[in-house]
Design an enzyme around this catalytic site. Structure first.
Site, PDB file in Angstrom:
ATOM      1  N   CYS A   1     -30.610 -39.072  19.507  1.00 37.59           N
ATOM      2  CA  CYS A   1     -31.138 -40.190  18.731  1.00 37.59           C
ATOM      3  C   CYS A   1     -30.153 -40.613  17.636  1.00 37.59           C
ATOM      4  O   CYS A   1     -29.792 -41.776  17.524  1.00 37.59           O
ATOM      5  CB  CYS A   1     -32.491 -39.800  18.133  1.00 37.59           C
ATOM      6  SG  CYS A   1     -33.093 -40.921  16.857  1.00 37.59           S
TER       7      CYS A   1
ATOM      8  N   CYS B   1     -31.676 -39.071  12.310  1.00 37.90           N
ATOM      9  CA  CYS B   1     -31.791 -38.119  11.198  1.00 37.90           C
ATOM     10  C   CYS B   1     -30.508 -37.291  11.131  1.00 37.90           C
ATOM     11  O   CYS B   1     -30.378 -36.262  11.796  1.00 37.90           O
ATOM     12  CB  CYS B   1     -33.004 -37.213  11.376  1.00 37.90           C
ATOM     13  SG  CYS B   1     -34.580 -38.093  11.308  1.00 37.90           S
TER      14      CYS B   1
ATOM     15  N   CYS C   1     -42.025 -38.154  16.195  1.00 39.54           N
ATOM     16  CA  CYS C   1     -40.837 -38.127  15.345  1.00 39.54           C
ATOM     17  C   CYS C   1     -41.219 -37.571  13.983  1.00 39.54           C
ATOM     18  O   CYS C   1     -42.302 -37.862  13.461  1.00 39.54           O
ATOM     19  CB  CYS C   1     -40.261 -39.534  15.218  1.00 39.54           C
ATOM     20  SG  CYS C   1     -38.930 -39.687  14.016  1.00 39.54           S
TER      21      CYS C   1
ATOM     22  N   GLU D   1     -36.512 -66.312  -1.970  1.00 36.43           N
ATOM     23  CA  GLU D   1     -36.369 -65.609  -0.687  1.00 36.43           C
ATOM     24  C   GLU D   1     -36.001 -66.619   0.402  1.00 36.43           C
ATOM     25  O   GLU D   1     -36.549 -67.720   0.453  1.00 36.43           O
ATOM     26  CB  GLU D   1     -37.679 -64.902  -0.322  1.00 36.43           C
ATOM     27  CG  GLU D   1     -37.760 -64.335   1.083  1.00 36.43           C
ATOM     28  CD  GLU D   1     -36.677 -63.338   1.405  1.00 36.43           C
ATOM     29  OE1 GLU D   1     -36.125 -63.414   2.519  1.00 36.43           O
ATOM     30  OE2 GLU D   1     -36.386 -62.483   0.545  1.00 36.43           O
TER      31      GLU D   1
ATOM     32  N   ASP E   1     -32.513 -57.175  -5.564  1.00 39.82           N
ATOM     33  CA  ASP E   1     -32.686 -56.155  -4.522  1.00 39.82           C
ATOM     34  C   ASP E   1     -32.027 -56.683  -3.249  1.00 39.82           C
ATOM     35  O   ASP E   1     -32.699 -57.052  -2.290  1.00 39.82           O
ATOM     36  CB  ASP E   1     -34.179 -55.895  -4.307  1.00 39.82           C
ATOM     37  CG  ASP E   1     -34.439 -54.737  -3.352  1.00 39.82           C
ATOM     38  OD1 ASP E   1     -33.464 -54.075  -2.925  1.00 39.82           O
ATOM     39  OD2 ASP E   1     -35.612 -54.491  -3.015  1.00 39.82           O
TER      40      ASP E   1
ATOM     41  N   CYS F   1     -30.030 -50.250  -1.705  1.00 36.93           N
ATOM     42  CA  CYS F   1     -30.154 -49.265  -0.629  1.00 36.93           C
ATOM     43  C   CYS F   1     -28.783 -48.773  -0.181  1.00 36.93           C
ATOM     44  O   CYS F   1     -28.671 -48.050   0.809  1.00 36.93           O
ATOM     45  CB  CYS F   1     -30.917 -49.857   0.560  1.00 36.93           C
ATOM     46  SG  CYS F   1     -30.149 -51.342   1.254  1.00 36.93           S
TER      47      CYS F   1
END
Length: 393
Positions: A14, A17, A91, A266, A314, A341
């Site tokens: 995958c 992770c 998951c 936006e 953001d 992020c």
């Protein structure tokens, strides 16, 4: 805090992770070191805020569908860097109810003679499934992304899935008949319910449609937004600008927590519609939204000498463009709350702002939004040098 290492049978295939080989404490230490390496030159980096239970935190689950050469239907995620579907039934990061819904739909397909979409031929029915769940409301949306608008035995299929999961509150068919990497198409039909769900975040109600962006980890999003509000120091009279506002989450929380007036900007039209509905649902009269590019809006507002007191930004992972940052400098708000992020692009943007203006970075708070992955979220506070002392008092 659960600090055990947990294995996943498909983690290597995958690739989602990347940090499962580390205990959760080790993951947090690694992320702290990454943020400090990139951002400590601006100011002291606070200790990262992790999760008490860092599993099954994703309220949005997406699965691709594929039929292998043996005729077996596979559902799961694309292997990192490819379009090969890795079969997944459950998951460690995904909502458990969502995973069960996806596996049940997969099992139902043959009995309704429904096929999966073939990317090579452009034929077939089911391409993807998207499940969104409001953790606070427990409302569930099921989105069936199909390669054709024709849905044989539609009503019976809906009855069958609702029989297994009566907690589903809405079902939507999204039609995507294009050869594209995008999951969702432009056309959609509501098969059951209202076509959207609602959730509660930071005491505010939010409407979530199939296409609208909503933070996928609501537990840590509250931590993130509470930190942002603390940095904003809203007293009741401020004009606040919420750029890249999405469905209005940050701006609506600010409007409810003491801002005098909030403007949200936006580019995504569907998100703006949801933002307007969200403001109404929260009975807020001190916030309104503009559809447009954040950089263009900032430049035009700066030319007209608009001067908000606080700007929330953001941006996406790529960060903000110089056009946006130059307009921000010209506007010269008292405080800028930057939510990111991607600490790498945050470092680049902070360098730009501090080197070309009187802004200084006062606080940096990392938040672990995505346990077991390399991603880390940060909130930083920038103040004009003349307002920095007021913040420290």
């Amino acid at each position: 805090m659960n600090n055990n290492k947990i294995s996943c049978p498909v983690s290597k295939k995958c690739g989602g992770c990347q940090l499962l080989n580390l205990s959760y404490t080790e993951q947090l230490k690694l992320k702290q070191s990454v943020v400090e390496r990139l951002l400590k030159k601006f100011c002291r980096v606070e200790k990262i805020i992790g999760m008490d239970h860092p599993y099954h935190y994703r309220n949005k689950v997406q699965a691709a569908f594929y039929t292998n050469k043996q005729g077996k239907i596979i559902s799961g995620v694309y292997q990192s860097g490819s379009h090969h579907v890795v079969g997944i039934d459950c998951c460690l990061t995904e909502d458990e109810t969502a995973d069960k819904i996806i596996t049940t739909v997969r099992k139902l397909l043959p009995s309704f003679r429904l096929t999966t979409y073939n990317e090579d031929t452009g034929r077939g029915f089911l391409r993807h499934i998207l499940v969104k769940r409001g953790f606070a409301t427990n409302q569930i949306m099921l989105v069936l992304v199909t390669g054709t608008p024709v849905f044989p035995s539609k009503n019976n299929f809906v009855k069958a899935i609702l029989k297994e999961f009566p907690e589903i509150t809405t079902i939507v068919q999204n039609i995507n008949n294009y050869n594209t990497n995008l999951v969702l198409g432009e056309q959609q039909k509501i098969l059951y319910g209202k076509g959207f769900i609602e959730d509660i975040l930071c005491g505010c109600k939010f409407r979530i449609s199939p296409k609208s962006f909503y933070q996928i980890n609501p537990v840590q999003t509250e931590v993130l937004y509470n930190t942002a509000m603390y940095y904003a120091q809203l007293k009741g009279s401020e004009t606040v600008l919420d750029t890249y506002c999405g469905i209005g989450t940050i701006g609506i929380v600010a409007a409810k927590r003491g801002a005098g007036r909030v403007i949200g900007v936006e580019l995504n039209g569907d998100a703006v519609k949801d933002a307007i509905s969200n403001a109404r649902a929260n009975d807020l009269k001190n916030i309104f939204f503009i559809k447009g590019d954040a950089g263009d809006f900032m430049s035009e507002a700066a030319e007209e000498n608009e001067a908000p007191d606080v700007v929330f930004m953001d941006p996406p992972r790529a960060g903000s463009a110089p056009k946006f940052l130059d307009a921000l400098i010209k506007m010269s708000p008292k405080r800028v709350v930057y939510i990111s992020c991607n600490p790498e692009t945050m470092a680049r943007d902070l360098e730009y702002l501090t080197s070309k203006s009187s802004y200084t970075v006062k606080k940096i708070q990392p938040v672990d939004m995505f346990p077991h992955t390399r991603h880390v979220e940060c909130v930083s506070l920038l103040c004009r040098k003349e307002t920095s002392k007021a913040l420290e008092q």
